[in-house]
Design a protein around this motif. Sequence first.
Motif, PDB file in Angstrom:
ATOM      1  N   LEU A 139       0.830  -1.196   0.000  1.00  0.00           N
ATOM      2  CA  LEU A 139       0.000   0.000   0.000  1.00  0.00           C
ATOM      3  C   LEU A 139       0.872   1.257   0.000  1.00  0.00           C
ATOM      4  O   LEU A 139       1.703   1.439   0.886  1.00  0.00           O
ATOM      5  N   HIS A 148      -3.182  -0.451  -5.487  1.00  0.00           N
ATOM      6  CA  HIS A 148      -2.651  -0.541  -4.122  1.00  0.00           C
ATOM      7  C   HIS A 148      -1.476   0.416  -3.928  1.00  0.00           C
ATOM      8  O   HIS A 148      -1.362   1.063  -2.888  1.00  0.00           O
ATOM      9  N   GLU A 176      -7.152   0.462  -0.943  1.00  0.00           N
ATOM     10  CA  GLU A 176      -7.275  -0.832  -0.279  1.00  0.00           C
ATOM     11  C   GLU A 176      -8.315  -1.657  -1.022  1.00  0.00           C
ATOM     12  O   GLU A 176      -8.906  -1.198  -1.997  1.00  0.00           O
ATOM     13  N   HIS A 177      -8.557  -2.873  -0.552  1.00  0.00           N
ATOM     14  CA  HIS A 177      -9.583  -3.693  -1.191  1.00  0.00           C
ATOM     15  C   HIS A 177     -10.954  -3.059  -1.001  1.00  0.00           C
ATOM     16  O   HIS A 177     -11.242  -2.478   0.042  1.00  0.00           O
TER      17      HIS A 177
END
Length: 173
Positions: free
Chosen positions: A91, A134, A139-140
């Motif tokens: 990240l 990312h 983020e997801h």
Amino acid sequence: MHVDIVPVGEVSAQVKREASDGLRSVYDCEVSMHEPQSIPAGAYDGDRDQYRAEEFIDLARRVGSGGKNIAITPKDLFYRRRNYVFGLAYLGGSGSVISTYRLQTSSDGGFSNRSAGEIFSQRVRKEVVHEVGHTLGLEHCDNKRCVMNFSPTVRQVDVKEVSLCGSCQRNVL
């Protein structure tokens, strides 16, 4: 933004083209193609018969010329205790990696009427955009159609679009 694609091992022209096109279409960025690189020394785990994904990220960061750099390899990757990964990124970092190894199944399970080649091309685009996302701090995402949705199977990759949802777009662009 400038993204440098770093081919590691034998990466086809089609994969390079799809990766580049996917990044340009979603992030409207400059994309360059680095000279092909050898598999990083120490990346192979003989017990697993797989390659450590983080070694490819380190290589992309080291040799890439972009603000963001993504390694692409046909090798089967893993990360820590996961059986496999399609890709990996840290990240907010500058390096990432995708593997085409497990994206090459011949079908999408009847999800569409596309050819195996089209399905594979879309998977490459999605995974490259996902991993670079990312590195941009995304983020997801819970939206199953968003390219940033966590997808541990190719079926879940196939359900996603090659685009960011509105929420992710606002967070990155």
